[in-house]
Scaffold this active site. Structure first.
Site, PDB file in Angstrom:
ATOM      1  CD  GLN A 170      -3.083  -0.420  -0.090  1.00 44.35           C
ATOM      2  OE1 GLN A 170      -3.146   0.766  -0.395  1.00 44.35           O
ATOM      3  NE2 GLN A 170      -3.801  -1.350  -0.700  1.00 44.35           N
ATOM      4  CB  SER A 171       4.106   2.024  -1.572  1.00 42.35           C
ATOM      5  OG  SER A 171       4.872   3.179  -1.868  1.00 42.35           O
ATOM      6  CG  ASN A 172       0.468   6.581   0.910  1.00 42.28           C
ATOM      7  OD1 ASN A 172      -0.679   6.351   0.566  1.00 42.28           O
ATOM      8  ND2 ASN A 172       0.876   6.444   2.170  1.00 42.28           N
ATOM      9  CB  ALA A 189       4.330   2.559  -5.220  1.00 40.03           C
TER      10      ALA A 189
END
Ligand SMILES: *Cc1c(COP(=O)(O)O)cnc(C)c1O
Length: 318
Positions: free
Chosen positions: A51-53, A55
């Protein structure tokens, strides 16, 4: 960009940076993507948690600039929840046209990324790789810039800032801010609320990056070790695992101010802020600025962390 939350607490709205659903990585990417363009890249790659913001903001920025984007996503939490694995930032990654591949936990993700990039280059792609969180001296310049902007905004309205507080992870935000504040001779204590590493490690990461960022800026030696302060008491069980304090903070901000926080970063940052206010570390009458670093897109992958968030059985009462 300021938003009055209560009498003495202000929010710097970096959740409203403009690309996709906003967030702090956009400021770093302004510098990183410019470097990618200057190098003639046709594709960018980066890595982060599922859930990388970061990325998602990289995917959004690449879309805007007409570049391809490939992501390496690390399963750091082991969650089997369908929303965690497919909704929120993951959904947006795909919506912005990025491609992605998964990795198990605990690998050297920057090294994994360089391996994939090397293979792509063999096929003729001009790949620009971005370290996790965009946290290198180039990316941190985005937060040097933010420190200048914040001080200008405060000066324009006669606001004296006694404390600046934000969530700290891959260290670029805090490193850039501390360099910017020091370079401007601003005497504002900066506090990073950790979301992953223990205090000593987090402060060391921030300090090392701040030293390099100051050199890149042309102000070597402007930051000392004592300027870098992190409080890592609000991590809970680990990165990406919600805490009761974080959930309380998300509920409070949503119900009192209609501001969206997230369980991984800004919610834990705000949990620290709230707890330190309750404990009296921030004194009555002091003016605290909370830098809202974004993250709300991941809320939709964490609905089961909320008592009303059970997705399987819709509730009509209560
Ligand atoms: C990445 C991130 C942070 C932490 O910033 P770093 O520069 O990685 O320390 C804080 N909040 C949100 C929402 C983020 O995505």
């Amino acid at each position: 960009m300021f938003f009055a939350f209560a009498r003495k607490i202000w929010i710097k709205r970096d959740d409203c940076t403009g690309l996709s659903t906003g967030g702090n990585k956009t400021r770093k990417l302004e510098f990183l993507m410019a470097e990618a363009q200057a190098e003639g890249a046709d594709m960018v790659m980066t890595q982060g948690a599922t859930q990388s913001n970061h990325a998602r903001q990289t995917a959004a920025f690449a879309a805007k600039l007409g570049m391809d984007c490939h992501l390496l996503l690390e399963d750091r939490t082991g969650s089997k929840d369908a929303n965690y694995n497919h909704n929120g930032n993951v959904f947006l990654d795909h919506l912005h046209g990025a491609t992605a591949e998964m990795r198990g936990p605990g690998l050297d993700m920057n090294a994994e990324m360089e391996n994939v990039a090397a293979d792509l280059r063999k096929t003729g792609r001009k790949v620009y790789t971005i370290v996790g969180g965009g946290s290198n001296p180039t990316g941190a310049l985005g937060y040097v810039d933010c420190a200048f902007e914040l001080l200008n905004q405060a000066n324009q309205r006669g606001l004296v800032i006694d404390h600046l507080v934000h969530a700290t992870g891959s260290a670029g935000t805090q490193a850039g801010l501390v360099v910017g504040l020091r370079a401007m001779n601003a005497n504002i204590p900066l506090l990073g609320i950790g979301v992953r590493a223990p205090k000593e490690k987090q402060e060391e990461n921030v300090y090392n990056l701040a030293v390099k960022t100051a050199e890149k800026l042309g102000c070597p030696g402007v930051v000392s070790r004592g300027d870098v302060v992190a409080n890592c008491d609000y991590v809970g069980e680990g990165y990406g695992i919600p805490t009761p304090g974080g959930i309380e903070a998300i509920n409070l901000f949503a119900r009192l101010e209609a501001v969206l926080l997230d369980p991984v970063y800004s919610g834990k940052g705000a949990a620290g802020l709230i707890d330190l206010v309750r404990k009296g570390q921030f004194k009555k009458g002091e003016r605290v600025v909370f830098l809202h670093t974004g993250g709300s897109a991941s809320l939709f992958s964490y609905t089961t962390a909320f008592e009303f968030g059970e997705t399987s059985s819709p509730q009509t009462t209560k």
